[in-house]
Design a protein around this motif. Structure first.
Motif, PDB file in Angstrom:
ATOM      1  N   GLU A  28      48.728  62.399 -35.563  1.00  9.86           N
ATOM      2  CA  GLU A  28      48.610  61.038 -35.568  1.00  9.86           C
ATOM      3  C   GLU A  28      47.152  60.754 -36.007  1.00  9.86           C
ATOM      4  OE1 GLU A  28      49.694  59.654 -32.023  1.00  9.86           O
ATOM      5  OE2 GLU A  28      51.922  59.172 -32.715  1.00  9.86           O
ATOM      6  N   GLU A  29      46.273  61.664 -35.595  1.00  9.07           N
ATOM      7  CA  GLU A  29      44.828  61.603 -36.023  1.00  9.07           C
ATOM      8  C   GLU A  29      44.699  61.886 -37.437  1.00  9.07           C
ATOM      9  OE1 GLU A  29      40.849  64.107 -35.202  1.00  9.07           O
ATOM     10  OE2 GLU A  29      42.063  63.542 -33.251  1.00  9.07           O
ATOM     11  N   LEU A  30      45.171  63.068 -37.876  1.00  9.98           N
ATOM     12  CA  LEU A  30      44.998  63.483 -38.992  1.00  9.98           C
ATOM     13  C   LEU A  30      45.813  62.491 -40.378  1.00  9.98           C
ATOM     14  CD1 LEU A  30      45.918  67.173 -39.147  1.00  9.98           C
ATOM     15  CD2 LEU A  30      43.710  66.113 -39.248  1.00  9.98           C
ATOM     16  N   VAL A  31      46.847  61.866 -39.935  1.00  8.66           N
ATOM     17  CA  VAL A  31      47.864  61.022 -40.874  1.00  8.66           C
ATOM     18  C   VAL A  31      47.290  59.466 -40.604  1.00  8.66           C
ATOM     19  CG1 VAL A  31      50.004  60.461 -41.725  1.00  8.66           C
ATOM     20  CG2 VAL A  31      49.247  62.678 -41.124  1.00  8.66           C
ATOM     21  N   GLU A  32      46.539  59.434 -39.323  1.00  5.28           N
ATOM     22  CA  GLU A  32      46.100  57.895 -39.119  1.00  5.28           C
ATOM     23  C   GLU A  32      47.361  56.968 -38.875  1.00  5.28           C
ATOM     24  OE1 GLU A  32      43.433  57.102 -42.129  1.00  5.28           O
ATOM     25  OE2 GLU A  32      41.764  58.276 -41.090  1.00  5.28           O
ATOM     26  N   VAL A  33      48.346  57.365 -38.171  1.00  5.71           N
ATOM     27  CA  VAL A  33      49.455  56.611 -37.912  1.00  5.71           C
ATOM     28  C   VAL A  33      50.133  56.993 -36.616  1.00  5.71           C
ATOM     29  CG1 VAL A  33      51.079  58.583 -38.894  1.00  5.71           C
ATOM     30  CG2 VAL A  33      51.847  56.089 -38.781  1.00  5.71           C
ATOM     31  N   ASP A  34      50.565  55.876 -35.922  1.00  6.48           N
ATOM     32  CA  ASP A  34      51.152  56.043 -34.531  1.00  6.48           C
ATOM     33  C   ASP A  34      52.989  56.531 -35.045  1.00  6.48           C
ATOM     34  OD1 ASP A  34      52.654  55.946 -32.235  1.00  6.48           O
ATOM     35  OD2 ASP A  34      52.261  53.704 -32.019  1.00  6.48           O
ATOM     36  N   PRO A  45      53.607  69.366 -47.277  1.00  2.00           N
ATOM     37  CA  PRO A  45      52.655  70.503 -47.341  1.00  2.00           C
ATOM     38  C   PRO A  45      51.201  70.475 -46.902  1.00  2.00           C
ATOM     39  CG  PRO A  45      54.363  70.408 -49.037  1.00  2.00           C
ATOM     40  CD  PRO A  45      54.346  68.868 -48.617  1.00  2.00           C
ATOM     41  N   HIS A  46      50.771  69.361 -47.550  1.00  2.60           N
ATOM     42  CA  HIS A  46      49.195  69.337 -47.318  1.00  2.60           C
ATOM     43  C   HIS A  46      48.840  68.740 -45.716  1.00  2.60           C
ATOM     44  CE1 HIS A  46      48.734  70.074 -51.509  1.00  2.60           C
ATOM     45  NE2 HIS A  46      49.634  69.045 -51.790  1.00  2.60           N
ATOM     46  N   VAL A  47      49.632  68.049 -45.099  1.00  8.95           N
ATOM     47  CA  VAL A  47      49.744  67.815 -43.899  1.00  8.95           C
ATOM     48  C   VAL A  47      49.880  69.086 -42.827  1.00  8.95           C
ATOM     49  CG1 VAL A  47      50.544  66.371 -41.926  1.00  8.95           C
ATOM     50  CG2 VAL A  47      50.432  65.265 -44.227  1.00  8.95           C
ATOM     51  N   TRP A  48      50.890  69.737 -43.343  1.00  7.11           N
ATOM     52  CA  TRP A  48      51.016  71.175 -42.729  1.00  7.11           C
ATOM     53  C   TRP A  48      49.983  72.055 -42.510  1.00  7.11           C
ATOM     54  CZ3 TRP A  48      55.504  73.074 -40.188  1.00  7.11           C
ATOM     55  CH2 TRP A  48      55.640  74.439 -39.992  1.00  7.11           C
ATOM     56  N   GLU A  49      49.302  72.141 -43.875  1.00  3.54           N
ATOM     57  CA  GLU A  49      47.898  72.777 -43.848  1.00  3.54           C
ATOM     58  C   GLU A  49      46.904  72.241 -43.069  1.00  3.54           C
ATOM     59  OE1 GLU A  49      47.713  75.947 -44.779  1.00  3.54           O
ATOM     60  OE2 GLU A  49      49.851  75.957 -45.249  1.00  3.54           O
ATOM     61  N   ALA A  50      46.734  70.933 -43.006  1.00  6.05           N
ATOM     62  CA  ALA A  50      45.576  70.228 -42.276  1.00  6.05           C
ATOM     63  C   ALA A  50      45.958  70.475 -40.862  1.00  6.05           C
ATOM     64  CB  ALA A  50      45.715  68.872 -42.560  1.00  6.05           C
ATOM     65  N   LEU A  51      47.029  70.445 -40.534  1.00  6.90           N
ATOM     66  CA  LEU A  51      47.528  70.631 -39.022  1.00  6.90           C
ATOM     67  C   LEU A  51      47.203  72.096 -38.472  1.00  6.90           C
ATOM     68  CD1 LEU A  51      51.007  68.913 -38.173  1.00  6.90           C
ATOM     69  CD2 LEU A  51      48.679  68.307 -36.826  1.00  6.90           C
ATOM     70  N   ARG A  52      47.759  73.069 -39.457  1.00  6.53           N
ATOM     71  CA  ARG A  52      47.038  74.429 -39.187  1.00  6.53           C
ATOM     72  C   ARG A  52      45.678  74.554 -39.114  1.00  6.53           C
ATOM     73  NH1 ARG A  52      49.514  79.568 -41.377  1.00  6.53           N
ATOM     74  NH2 ARG A  52      50.491  78.279 -43.006  1.00  6.53           N
TER      75      ARG A  52
END
Length: 119
Positions: A60-66, A29-36
């Protein structure tokens, strides 16, 4: 006249409503809000492929993952740790299989013109 055209839909509109209660892990849910937030001023691209590419690149930028190169089903990211047993855990499989496809699907749906005119 330019003011007669509805405003372009923004990517952040795709995030409402949030998905049903079933998230992958507590960090999701925190990634969801960061993407938004990251996409708040961005217009929805004209094609599903472009929407998918934008979402994937931003994720990928926000989570630093491919997202497609990482074989693990989940990763830990401190910035998304806000308590709970799986706090900070981001379930990549949930994003690959459910959440990003949901957002791409929403981008292809017609938007209510009354909502666009209310801006």
């Amino acid at each position: 006249m330019a003011h007669d055209r509805p405003a372009a839909a923004k990517m952040s509109e795709l995030f409402d409503p949030a998905p049903p209660v079933r998230w992958g892990l507590r960090g999701d849910p925190h990634v969801w809000e960061a993407l938004r937030g990251a996409l708040s001023g961005t217009d929805v691209p004209p094609s599903a492929e472009a929407v998918a590419a934008l979402l994937r690149a931003t994720f990928e930028e926000l989570v630093e993952v491919d997202l497609h190169g990482e074989p693990a089903p989940h990763v830990y990211r401190e910035r998304y740790a806000h308590g709970g047993m799986s706090g900070g855990m981001v379930h990549l499989d949930t994003w690959r299989q459910r959440l990003l496809p949901l957002l791409v699907e929403r981008a292809g749906r017609p938007r209510d013109p009354r909502t666009l005119l209310a801006r």
